[in-house]
Write a protein that holds these residues in place. Structure first.
Motif, PDB file in Angstrom:
ATOM      1  N   LEU A  29       0.830  -1.199   0.000  1.00 25.15           N
ATOM      2  CA  LEU A  29       0.000   0.000   0.000  1.00 25.15           C
ATOM      3  C   LEU A  29       0.866   1.250   0.000  1.00 25.15           C
ATOM      4  O   LEU A  29       2.028   1.208   0.395  1.00 25.15           O
ATOM      5  CB  LEU A  29      -0.912  -0.002   1.227  1.00 25.15           C
ATOM      6  N   PRO A  30       0.293   2.387  -0.423  1.00 23.22           N
ATOM      7  CA  PRO A  30       1.047   3.649  -0.344  1.00 23.22           C
ATOM      8  C   PRO A  30       1.431   3.970   1.094  1.00 23.22           C
ATOM      9  O   PRO A  30       0.718   3.615   2.042  1.00 23.22           O
ATOM     10  CB  PRO A  30       0.062   4.689  -0.884  1.00 23.22           C
ATOM     11  N   GLY A  31       2.560   4.649   1.250  1.00 28.32           N
ATOM     12  CA  GLY A  31       3.096   4.931   2.582  1.00 28.32           C
ATOM     13  C   GLY A  31       2.161   5.699   3.497  1.00 28.32           C
ATOM     14  O   GLY A  31       2.198   5.539   4.707  1.00 28.32           O
ATOM     15  N   SER A  32       1.303   6.535   2.929  1.00 26.33           N
ATOM     16  CA  SER A  32       0.433   7.358   3.773  1.00 26.33           C
ATOM     17  C   SER A  32      -0.613   6.543   4.524  1.00 26.33           C
ATOM     18  O   SER A  32      -1.057   6.939   5.593  1.00 26.33           O
ATOM     19  CB  SER A  32      -0.252   8.429   2.926  1.00 26.33           C
ATOM     20  N   ILE A  33      -1.010   5.409   3.967  1.00 27.93           N
ATOM     21  CA  ILE A  33      -2.018   4.595   4.654  1.00 27.93           C
ATOM     22  C   ILE A  33      -1.482   3.246   5.113  1.00 27.93           C
ATOM     23  O   ILE A  33      -2.192   2.494   5.786  1.00 27.93           O
ATOM     24  CB  ILE A  33      -3.255   4.380   3.765  1.00 27.93           C
ATOM     25  N   VAL A  35       0.727   2.343   7.341  1.00 28.91           N
ATOM     26  CA  VAL A  35       0.863   2.129   8.789  1.00 28.91           C
ATOM     27  C   VAL A  35      -0.496   1.892   9.428  1.00 28.91           C
ATOM     28  O   VAL A  35      -0.644   0.995  10.261  1.00 28.91           O
ATOM     29  CB  VAL A  35       1.580   3.330   9.435  1.00 28.91           C
ATOM     30  N   TRP A  36      -1.487   2.666   9.033  1.00 30.82           N
ATOM     31  CA  TRP A  36      -2.824   2.473   9.591  1.00 30.82           C
ATOM     32  C   TRP A  36      -3.434   1.165   9.115  1.00 30.82           C
ATOM     33  O   TRP A  36      -4.145   0.486   9.866  1.00 30.82           O
ATOM     34  CB  TRP A  36      -3.723   3.658   9.261  1.00 30.82           C
ATOM     35  N   ALA A  37      -3.143   0.791   7.872  1.00 37.20           N
ATOM     36  CA  ALA A  37      -3.609  -0.501   7.369  1.00 37.20           C
ATOM     37  C   ALA A  37      -2.948  -1.645   8.137  1.00 37.20           C
ATOM     38  O   ALA A  37      -3.590  -2.657   8.423  1.00 37.20           O
ATOM     39  CB  ALA A  37      -3.328  -0.619   5.879  1.00 37.20           C
ATOM     40  N   LEU A  38      -1.676  -1.474   8.474  1.00 36.44           N
ATOM     41  CA  LEU A  38      -0.976  -2.495   9.259  1.00 36.44           C
ATOM     42  C   LEU A  38      -1.639  -2.672  10.621  1.00 36.44           C
ATOM     43  O   LEU A  38      -1.876  -3.802  11.060  1.00 36.44           O
ATOM     44  CB  LEU A  38       0.495  -2.124   9.422  1.00 36.44           C
ATOM     45  N   ALA A  39      -1.957  -1.576  11.273  1.00 38.83           N
ATOM     46  CA  ALA A  39      -2.641  -1.657  12.564  1.00 38.83           C
ATOM     47  C   ALA A  39      -3.996  -2.345  12.422  1.00 38.83           C
ATOM     48  O   ALA A  39      -4.372  -3.187  13.252  1.00 38.83           O
ATOM     49  CB  ALA A  39      -2.804  -0.271  13.168  1.00 38.83           C
ATOM     50  N   ALA A  40      -4.718  -2.010  11.350  1.00 37.29           N
ATOM     51  CA  ALA A  40      -6.018  -2.641  11.116  1.00 37.29           C
ATOM     52  C   ALA A  40      -5.866  -4.128  10.826  1.00 37.29           C
ATOM     53  O   ALA A  40      -6.652  -4.949  11.323  1.00 37.29           O
ATOM     54  CB  ALA A  40      -6.734  -1.943   9.970  1.00 37.29           C
ATOM     55  N   LEU A  41      -4.859  -4.490  10.037  1.00 36.92           N
ATOM     56  CA  LEU A  41      -4.633  -5.903   9.730  1.00 36.92           C
ATOM     57  C   LEU A  41      -4.232  -6.685  10.978  1.00 36.92           C
ATOM     58  O   LEU A  41      -4.647  -7.843  11.152  1.00 36.92           O
ATOM     59  CB  LEU A  41      -3.557  -6.040   8.651  1.00 36.92           C
ATOM     60  N   PHE A  42      -3.442  -6.087  11.848  1.00 38.49           N
ATOM     61  CA  PHE A  42      -3.103  -6.749  13.109  1.00 38.49           C
ATOM     62  C   PHE A  42      -4.362  -6.971  13.952  1.00 38.49           C
ATOM     63  O   PHE A  42      -4.515  -8.014  14.587  1.00 38.49           O
ATOM     64  CB  PHE A  42      -2.084  -5.934  13.897  1.00 38.49           C
ATOM     65  N   ALA A  85       2.618   4.126  18.294  1.00 41.31           N
ATOM     66  CA  ALA A  85       3.833   4.654  17.673  1.00 41.31           C
ATOM     67  C   ALA A  85       3.504   5.630  16.556  1.00 41.31           C
ATOM     68  O   ALA A  85       4.181   6.651  16.394  1.00 41.31           O
ATOM     69  CB  ALA A  85       4.683   3.501  17.141  1.00 41.31           C
ATOM     70  N   THR A  86       2.461   5.356  15.799  1.00 42.82           N
ATOM     71  CA  THR A  86       2.059   6.272  14.732  1.00 42.82           C
ATOM     72  C   THR A  86       1.518   7.572  15.316  1.00 42.82           C
ATOM     73  O   THR A  86       1.851   8.656  14.840  1.00 42.82           O
ATOM     74  CB  THR A  86       0.988   5.606  13.832  1.00 42.82           C
ATOM     75  N   TYR A  87       0.710   7.454  16.341  1.00 40.98           N
ATOM     76  CA  TYR A  87       0.143   8.636  16.982  1.00 40.98           C
ATOM     77  C   TYR A  87       1.255   9.526  17.569  1.00 40.98           C
ATOM     78  O   TYR A  87       1.179  10.743  17.507  1.00 40.98           O
ATOM     79  CB  TYR A  87      -0.849   8.225  18.064  1.00 40.98           C
ATOM     80  N   LEU A  88       2.280   8.901  18.115  1.00 38.02           N
ATOM     81  CA  LEU A  88       3.387   9.660  18.709  1.00 38.02           C
ATOM     82  C   LEU A  88       4.375  10.164  17.664  1.00 38.02           C
ATOM     83  O   LEU A  88       5.304  10.881  17.999  1.00 38.02           O
ATOM     84  CB  LEU A  88       4.108   8.801  19.748  1.00 38.02           C
ATOM     85  N   GLY A  89       4.198   9.777  16.413  1.00 34.55           N
ATOM     86  CA  GLY A  89       5.036  10.285  15.334  1.00 34.55           C
ATOM     87  C   GLY A  89       6.247   9.437  15.011  1.00 34.55           C
ATOM     88  O   GLY A  89       7.070   9.816  14.184  1.00 34.55           O
ATOM     89  N   ALA A  90       6.350   8.270  15.614  1.00 36.76           N
ATOM     90  CA  ALA A  90       7.528   7.433  15.369  1.00 36.76           C
ATOM     91  C   ALA A  90       7.468   6.712  14.027  1.00 36.76           C
ATOM     92  O   ALA A  90       8.493   6.358  13.467  1.00 36.76           O
ATOM     93  CB  ALA A  90       7.678   6.408  16.484  1.00 36.76           C
ATOM     94  N   LEU A  91       6.267   6.503  13.483  1.00 35.40           N
ATOM     95  CA  LEU A  91       6.135   5.759  12.240  1.00 35.40           C
ATOM     96  C   LEU A  91       5.560   6.582  11.110  1.00 35.40           C
ATOM     97  O   LEU A  91       5.082   6.030  10.125  1.00 35.40           O
ATOM     98  CB  LEU A  91       5.244   4.528  12.466  1.00 35.40           C
ATOM     99  N   ASN A  92       5.581   7.888  11.216  1.00 36.36           N
ATOM    100  CA  ASN A  92       5.037   8.712  10.136  1.00 36.36           C
ATOM    101  C   ASN A  92       5.930   8.626   8.910  1.00 36.36           C
ATOM    102  O   ASN A  92       7.148   8.743   9.020  1.00 36.36           O
ATOM    103  CB  ASN A  92       4.918  10.168  10.572  1.00 36.36           C
ATOM    104  N   PRO A  93       5.313   8.411   7.738  1.00 40.93           N
ATOM    105  CA  PRO A  93       6.118   8.305   6.504  1.00 40.93           C
ATOM    106  C   PRO A  93       6.683   9.643   6.086  1.00 40.93           C
ATOM    107  O   PRO A  93       6.253  10.673   6.409  1.00 40.93           O
ATOM    108  CB  PRO A  93       5.123   7.766   5.479  1.00 40.93           C
TER     109      PRO A  93
END
Length: 93
Positions: A29-33, A35-42, A85-93
């Protein structure tokens, strides 16, 4: 069924394979989504493990080895960690 050590290794291997599948799907998937898709898939993987636990595993407590209940908890914890981690900015693309 084998020893508790063999059962634990088998369950952890199955759980890691399901997490690798989630990472593989999110990686296309594109980088912008992604990380959120990964969280949803988990989370989805956690619900699949939870369904498996409800249908096949015994009670969640008093087991001498890991069960599908533990795999569901690990999946939900992984999803929570990615979201945090995404919310805290550690995984932002």
């Amino acid at each position: 069924m084998g020893t508790a050590r063999e059962t634990n290794a088998a369950l952890l291997t199955d759980w890691l394979l399901s997490m690798c599948l989630c990472v593989s799907l999110a990686s296309i998937l594109p980088g912008s989504i992604a990380v959120w898709a990964l969280a949803a898939l988990f989370s989805v993987a956690g619900y699949v493990w939870l369904a498996l636990a409800i249908m096949q595993a015994g009670p969640p407590a008093a087991s001498p080895h890991l069960t599908a209940w533990d795999a569901a908890l690990l999946s939900f914890a992984a999803s929570f960690c990615v979201q945090t981690a995404t919310y805290l900015g550690a995984l932002n693309p």
